[in-house]
Design an enzyme around this catalytic site. Structure first.
Site: not given
Lengths: 214, 748
Positions: B698, B700, B703
């Site tokens: 994974a 992120g 954002e």
């Protein structure tokens, strides 16, 4: 409680909290260090304040509210909004305090069949009315179809706007069971979602309405 | 450690990677792994609580005997506090405690630096009475000169906001300005432009705030925060308590977007009030305070030069930027290295400019939406200069196989060939003109080592995951359930998630899009460890080796012996103890497929050339976040980023009155945030990439999707009307003025 401030305060037409505040006369209120803190305003009589400080109305009055089919007896100051009465006095915290001036819809409840922002309604003016809050939609563990669709289409992120948007959707579908995308946008335009879930909400409403019309 | 080989990447580009995980690690999921739950559409585990109003956010915590705190703030942009008289306030009905935000002995010299600066806080027995009491405090101010405007603050004679001789701090030059200028001079085409972006406030719907209750010799805290542990550590160090004397709970958080780390001034004041009154205190900020005092995205002034050779290859970039984070810093603009430009072809200088306004805070991809607004419009300008398709020009200068695939996917989805080939040359519907734009982006979020996790399996088959980090609306709690379900062969609804409590295993603050990539591998490993303990117990019963046992589809079984198979619940009865717990620490990252993630967005707009109103019709957003854990919530993150990016592009603006030194629109009526009617048709496409930087793969996601939206819309506006808008927000007045300048230039 002071009769004079009550007389000056009661709006003739009903439920506008801003009308109420105007009735009190904002200009006559001494606010030495205020201006910064929006929201509620010190209740004062029309007479100019004495130098010793603002004269403050402090009494509470007993009222009765009918919420989600149940009567509640509680005591509030006349300036208490329906939202604060729900949240602070009755621990019905599903309706959220976000903008405190009727611009974001997070505090939406249905009152006598109409969608209202409960931060703009005084608790004393909500007496004798049938109020439905987000806590009143599901019956036990059985969710309202709108609630179920919001989960299925992930029409929520942080979830803080969600109760208000579900109440707005409930109100929309009651009068217009098969709204177009544009009608959804119009009906929900009093609500703000900061996470940006609108498109997922439209999808959820389409599911409940059995597909969009037109 | 044993060396293992995994295959990483995506369908369009993959490679083999050697990794050396500890022997206790679960087998890493790679590109070839067939996963049952990970990557599917899983509804949020806390959905039912959120849609029924049952979810208790910090704002909703009501305790017996609880008091309400309110902060008194400076009405002046700059002032000395000459005297404070709290006598009348303390006599007001229901008032129980009063604390100062600064050392009381400094009254007479204490300087307030912005309208909204904290002075003191009062706790009373109702919110209305706390408001009354704050108003009854009498303060004598000595107003001081101030400056709230970026350009004014940079002037030599500007009032000094903080210390020193100037309000400008910087310029942190990176690269060789002369060498870059020489490359630009030698370029066959170059552009030079100045861009401006506005101050944006985070405007999470749940304001900052806490409930603090005295609890034995410590405190129990409910906080609306992105950092359960940073609130714990901030309060314990501030009060001289041990970390374990402070318990922080943040089960539900009404948004953060970067502004909610640590206890904040309000947290310290709330705690002091609670300790003084020896009673629980709730202190939630008002909407106005939220706009003024707890963070914002700084504005920017960016001077950019960009060049290319005759074949369309970039030659050099130079960027000099300024921005104000109010009394704080952090106003740098990041022009991320998306395109092929070497370090020796890049010059960058950035300065913070102090003004008398609330301090900035990290906001969803700090610096990036600003930088990309300038960079991706510059790319567009250069493409038109070169006579190249803006997308083709980007492809010429982008080697990243993920983004190249994304550009192709997005172009197909939006119908890129249908855009006007000449800017402003599209077919008009009366005054309405349409156009399309594109912008690329990247993000870095590989996560770090700061996480532990526990997974517990009970004798009755109950499975519980414990992880202390918070879910600020991203779907983090659901991610925990998915990971454990995958490893144990169960469904997410079979897993109980206990999160967002400082008594649970350590987790990171939700910043940098790192929560999932940091925590996921630890949870994966903890689930694996718990499973091994269950298998060991069963191995004794079944007389097999633990390695012979598998868990899948709700069953625990030995593949080679069909007689040895039990439903998960029944299998757990083999445990000799009431429960077993698998605990794990986050391992260090492997090398992985790539160190960053890629993304791009396409926008189609309709501009009314008579009113200047821009409507965004469609946005196609393609994003990589490594391995996608939950497709449903990932798409939500992406479309949410697009809507927030659109709101930044067209509406939001913190407006300061230059002569009064105050924000004039500190509410939700005049600080406009995109609403349902502004929402375009959004197509979110997650490009699943087995990143291989950890056992889950994974990266992120929080954002990146907010970064390129404003630039894509700006480029679409140019494509529609042939006029470029260099300043955010792109409101009707700016569109009309730009169109008028173009007309003026034509007739002149």
């Amino acid at each position: 409680m002071s009769d004079s401030s009550d007389d000056g305060a009661r709006p003739k037409s009903g439920v506008s909290r801003r009308g109420f505040l105007k009735g009190v006369g904002l200009g006559s209120v001494a606010i030495p260090a205020a201006g910064l803190l929006g929201g509620s305003v010190v209740l004062a009589e029309e007479a100019p304040p004495k130098p010793s400080g603002p004269k403050v109305f402090t009494g509470e009055i007993p009222i009765k509210l009918r919420i989600n089919g149940k009567d509640h007896d509680l005591k509030v100051e006349p300036r208490t909004t329906l939202l604060n009465a729900l949240r602070d006095r009755l621990d019905l915290t599903g309706s959220k305090l976000v903008c405190d001036r009727g611009t974001c819809g997070a505090c939406s409840v249905i009152m006598d069949g109409l969608l209202v922002t409960s931060c703009m309604v005084l608790a004393i003016d909500a007496q004798g009315k049938e109020i439905t809050t987000i806590e009143g939609l599901a019956s036990g563990d059985k969710l309202d179809p709108i609630q179920a669709a919001f989960i299925e289409f992930d029409a929520l992120q942080c979830g803080f706007c969600t109760p208000g948007l579900i109440m707005a959707t409930k109100s929309l579908l009651k009068t217009n069971p098969h709204p177009t995308r544009e009608e959804m946008q119009d009906a929900l335009s009093g609500n703000i979602c900061r996470c940006g879930t609108y498109d997922h909400i439209f999808a959820a409403i389409e599911k409940v309405a059995g597909g969009a019309r037109g | 450690m044993t060396e293992k080989t995994v295959r990483v990447g995506f369908s369009g580009d993959s490679k083999e990677l050697k990794i050396n995980p500890p022997d206790t690690s679960p087998p890493a999921w790679d590109l070839d792994s067939k996963l049952a739950v990970v990557g599917t559409n899983v509804p949020r585990v806390d959905g039912p609580d959120k849609v029924t109003g049952r979810a208790k956010y910090t704002y909703d915590i009501n305790l017996p005997g609880m008091l309400y705190g309110r902060i008194l703030r400076s009405p002046h942009a700059a002032a000395i506090v000459k005297s404070v008289d709290t006598a009348a306030a303390m006599k007001m009905p229901g008032v129980k405690a009063l604390v100062f935000a600064f050392d009381e002995s400094k009254i007479g010299e204490k300087k307030l630096r912005y309208a909204g600066d904290e002075i003191l806080a009062i706790a009373a027995d109702s919110p209305e009475r706390a408001d009354d009491a704050v108003r009854a405090v009498k303060i004598e101010y000595d107003p001081q000169p101030f400056v709230v405007d970026l350009d004014d603050a940079m002037k030599a004679d500007a009032p000094i906001v903080n210390d020193g001789k100037s309000n400008v701090r910087g310029k942190n030059p990176r690269g060789d300005a002369a060498a870059v200028d020489a490359k630009l001079a030698g370029s066959s085409k170059k552009i030079e432009a100045t861009f401006r972006t506005q101050v944006q406030t985070h405007s999470a719907l749940e304001t900052h705030g806490l409930v603090v209750a005295p609890d034995g010799d410590g405190i129990k805290v409910w906080a609306s925060t992105q950092g359960v542990f940073s609130v714990r550590d901030g309060l314990s160090s501030n009060l001289g308590l041990k970390a374990e004397q402070v318990r922080v709970i943040s089960t539900f958080v009404g948004g953060g977007f970067g502004a909610k780390f640590g206890p904040g001034v309000e947290g310290v004041l709330c705690t002091k009030l609670a300790r003084q009154a020896n009673a629980p205190v709730k202190l939630m900020l008002t909407r106005k305070e939220e706009h003024l005092a707890v963070g914002n995205r700084p504005n920017s002034l960016q001077k950019v030069k960009l060049g290319a050779d005759s074949t369309g290859k970039l030659t050099a970039i130079s960027a000099t930027t300024f921005g104000t984070g109010g009394v704080g810093g952090g106003a740098g603009c990041t022009i991320p290295a998306i395109y092929n430009l070497n370090r020796d072809a890049t010059y960058k200088a950035e300065s913070d400019v102090f003004t008398n306004a609330g301090s900035s805070a990290a906001m969803r991809a700090p610096g990036h939406p600003q930088g990309i607004f300038a960079m991706e419009q510059s790319m567009d300008m250069l493409a038109y200069e070169l006579g190249l398709d803006p997308l083709e020009f980007r492809m010429l200068n982008d080697d990243n196989p993920v983004r190249r695939a994304q550009f192709n996917l997005g172009a197909k989805e939006i119908g890129w060939p249908n855009r006007p080939k000449v800017a402003g040359g599209g077919k008009a519907d009366g005054p309405l003109k349409r156009g399309m734009g594109v912008a690329g982006t990247l993000w870095y979020a590989g996560g770090g080592k700061d996480a532990k996790a526990d997974v517990e399996i009970g004798k009755g088959g109950e499975v519980t995951v414990y992880q202390g980090a918070q879910d600020i609306g991203t779907g983090f709690k659901t991610v925990l359930a998915i990971l454990v379900a995958e490893e144990l062969g169960l469904k997410p609804e079979d897993i109980t998630v206990r999160a967002a409590d400082s008594r649970f295993p350590y987790g990171p603050g939700s910043g940098g899009s790192t929560t999932t990539p940091t925590v996921a591998p630890a949870v994966h490993a903890a689930a694996y460890a718990a499973k091994r303990k269950l298998f060991e117990a069963l191995a004794t019963t079944w007389q097999v080796k633990p390695d012979d046992i598998s868990a899948k589809d709700g069953k625990v079984f030995v593949a080679s012996d069909p007689s040895k198979s039990l439903p998960f619940k029944k299998a757990c009865a083999a445990l000799t103890a009431d429960k077993v717990t698998g605990s794990a620490d986050r391992e260090a990252n492997y090398d992985g497929y790539r160190g960053n993630t890629a993304g791009c967005q396409f926008a189609e707009v309709e501009v009314d050339t008579e009113t200047g109103v821009v409507r965004v019709l469609r946005v196609v957003a393609v994003q990589d976040a490594g391995r996608i854990i939950n497709k449903l919530c990932s798409e939500s993150q992406i479309s949410g980023g697009v809507i927030q990016g659109l709101s930044y592009a067209l509406f939001e603006d913190r407006i300061m009155d230059k002569s009064a030194g105050k924000m004039v629109n500190a509410n939700f009526m005049e600080y406009k945030i995109a609403g349902p009617k502004d929402c375009p048709e959004i197509k979110s496409i997650v490009l699943d990439v087995a990143n291989g930087r950890n056992s889950v793969g994974a990266m992120g996601l929080g954002e990146a999707p907010v970064i390129p939206t404003a630039a894509a819309i700006a480029n679409a506006i140019y494509n529609a009307i042939g006029v470029r808008i260099f300043e955010l927000p792109m409101t009707p007045d700016k569109i009309i003025a730009a169109l008028a300048r173009k007309e003026g230039a034509k007739t002149a």
